[in-house]
Design an enzyme around this catalytic site. Structure first.
Site, PDB file in Angstrom:
ATOM      1  NE  ARG A  55      -1.820  -2.097   2.749  1.00  0.00           N
ATOM      2  CZ  ARG A  55      -1.972  -3.590   2.465  1.00  0.00           C
ATOM      3  NH1 ARG A  55      -2.958  -3.848   1.665  1.00  0.00           N
ATOM      4  NH2 ARG A  55      -1.054  -4.303   2.802  1.00  0.00           N
ATOM      5  CB  THR A  56       3.647   2.419   2.078  1.00  0.00           C
ATOM      6  OG1 THR A  56       2.918   2.031   3.275  1.00  0.00           O
ATOM      7  CG2 THR A  56       4.317   3.777   2.437  1.00  0.00           C
ATOM      8  CE  LYS A  84      27.074  -2.783  -8.037  1.00  0.00           C
ATOM      9  NZ  LYS A  84      27.385  -1.890  -9.173  1.00  0.00           N
ATOM     10  NE  ARG A 105       7.521   0.872   4.667  1.00  0.00           N
ATOM     11  CZ  ARG A 105       6.330   0.249   4.557  1.00  0.00           C
ATOM     12  NH1 ARG A 105       5.976  -1.074   4.436  1.00  0.00           N
ATOM     13  NH2 ARG A 105       5.148   1.197   5.072  1.00  0.00           N
ATOM     14  CG  HIS A 133       4.119   4.006   8.558  1.00  0.00           C
ATOM     15  ND1 HIS A 133       4.342   5.074   7.455  1.00  0.00           N
ATOM     16  CD2 HIS A 133       3.786   2.870   8.018  1.00  0.00           C
ATOM     17  CE1 HIS A 133       3.742   4.188   6.271  1.00  0.00           C
ATOM     18  NE2 HIS A 133       3.266   2.967   6.804  1.00  0.00           N
TER      19      HIS A 133
HETATM   20  C1  NCD Z   1       2.146  -1.112   8.059  1.00  0.00           C
HETATM   21  C2  NCD Z   1       3.880  -1.036   8.452  1.00  0.00           C
HETATM   22  O1  NCD Z   1       4.578  -1.138   7.172  1.00  0.00           O
HETATM   23  O2  NCD Z   1       4.160  -0.556   9.219  1.00  0.00           O
HETATM   24  N1  NCD Z   1       1.892  -1.364   6.936  1.00  0.00           N
HETATM   25  C3  NCD Z   1       1.579  -0.158   6.055  1.00  0.00           C
HETATM   26  O3  NCD Z   1       2.382   0.727   5.952  1.00  0.00           O
HETATM   27  N2  NCD Z   1       0.189  -0.042   5.754  1.00  0.00           N
HETATM   28  C4  NCD Z   1       1.751  -2.097   9.192  1.00  0.00           C
HETATM   29  C5  NCD Z   1       2.463  -3.680   9.103  1.00  0.00           C
HETATM   30  O4  NCD Z   1       3.191  -3.732   8.315  1.00  0.00           O
HETATM   31  O5  NCD Z   1       1.851  -4.258   9.928  1.00  0.00           O
END
Ligand code: NCD
Length: 305
Positions: A55-56, A84, A105, A133
């Site tokens: 999703r993100t 590398k 991320r 997040h």
């Molecule tokens: C979450 C995350 O990556 O922290 N997912 C997201 O971004 N919707 C939650 C998760 O992975 O459980």
């Protein structure tokens, strides 16, 4: 006027700044549904994901493209120079010269803050380990605003409150709205003391329990999370808590009529499929709201009008 260059942690945000983003998201929502826009034409977003994401990553890409912008992608850390031995700092220095904004991320807490120190472009933290997040929180707040109410909210955060970055970020943001927060987790996965004490200093009414039944009848929002298997140093410790909470349709019989269930997704077994068809389920709507909210974040950091 939006003055934030980087989006790193909800701790850095005032209520007024959050309100600017939520208002912008509302304005941009028609474009999330396909109305044409070239607000971000000529702009490039770099997506650097060192951890899995559905999703993100895809909602940032969709948000950028629906506003006429373009994206560049690091397909996987294995296929990039990280394999590398390149440091994250060097990668950021270079990629921030290619793109106008960078979404990152990474599995290390603090990585986004470090990236912001060396980046020439705005950094948006899309998750730094068990840290924060913030854009998930912004879309969570938007969901609560649209599907329930932000003021005088009673909310339960359920599941992995130790390693779950979404609940860390959300708790800080909710403290600005005077929410009453119930923390529901197994003993081993309680909200870190530092965060609880910050919340109490901010005047939040925080309570803790291990039992779902203690909260289900009085809350406006059940915010359910996945147990973060990948963050457990010892797999046998994960086995002890796996499957602790499971929301099923019959369990909801005592819930308020207008109570909503949220989840950042992905879900594993915390919410039964039979809950999806109840009037309480909002997690798929919540995932959709990621588009207008990320459109808002991108257009504000890129100062597009
Ligand atoms: C979450 C995350 O990556 O922290 N997912 C997201 O971004 N919707 C939650 C998760 O992975 O459980």
């Amino acid at each position: 006027m939006f003055t934030k260059k980087h989006i790193i942690s909800m701790r850095d945000f005032s209520k007024a700044e959050i309100d600017v983003i939520l208002k912008k998201a509302e304005e941009l929502e028609p474009f999330a549904k396909g109305k044409k826009s070239n607000l971000l034409a000529g702009k490039i977003l770099a997506l650097l994901f060192y951890e899995p994401s559905t999703r993100t990553r895809l909602s940032f890409e969709t948000a950028m493209k629906r506003l006429g912008g373009e994206t560049i992608n690091m397909i996987s850390p294995e296929a990039s120079s990280a394999s590398k031995g390149e440091t994250l700092a060097d990668t950021i220095r270079v990629v921030s010269e290619y793109a106008d904004v960078v979404v990152l991320r990474h599995s290390k807490e603090g990585s986004a803050r470090m990236a912001a120190d060396v980046s020439s472009a705005p950094i948006i933290n899309a998750g730094d380990g068990a840290g924060h997040h913030p854009t998930q929180t912004l879309l969570d707040l938007y969901t609560i605003k649209r599907e329930s109410h932000l003021e005088n909210l009673s909310i339960a955060l359920i599941g992995d409150l130790k390693y779950g970055r979404t609940v860390h970020s959300l708790a800080y943001a909710l403290s600005l709205y005077g929410a009453k927060i119930s923390l529901v987790s197994p003993e081993q996965l309680k909200m870190p003391d530092e965060i609880k004490s910050d919340l109490r200093k901010r005047g939040v009414d925080v309570s803790e329990t291990t039992k779902l039944e203690d909260v289900i009848s009085h809350v406006d929002v059940l915010y359910v999370t996945r147990i973060q298997k990948e963050r457990f140093p010892d797999p046998s410790e994960y086995q002890k808590v796996a499957g602790t909470y499971r929301i099923s349709a019959p369990l909801l019989k005592d819930a308020k009529d207008d109570m909503i269930i949220m989840h950042p997704l992905p879900r594993v077994d915390e919410i039964d499929a039979d809950v999806d068809a109840t009037k309480h389920a909002r997690y798929f709507q919540q995932a959709f709201y990621g588009i207008p909210v990320r459109m808002a974040v991108l257009s504000l950091v890129l100062e597009a009008r």
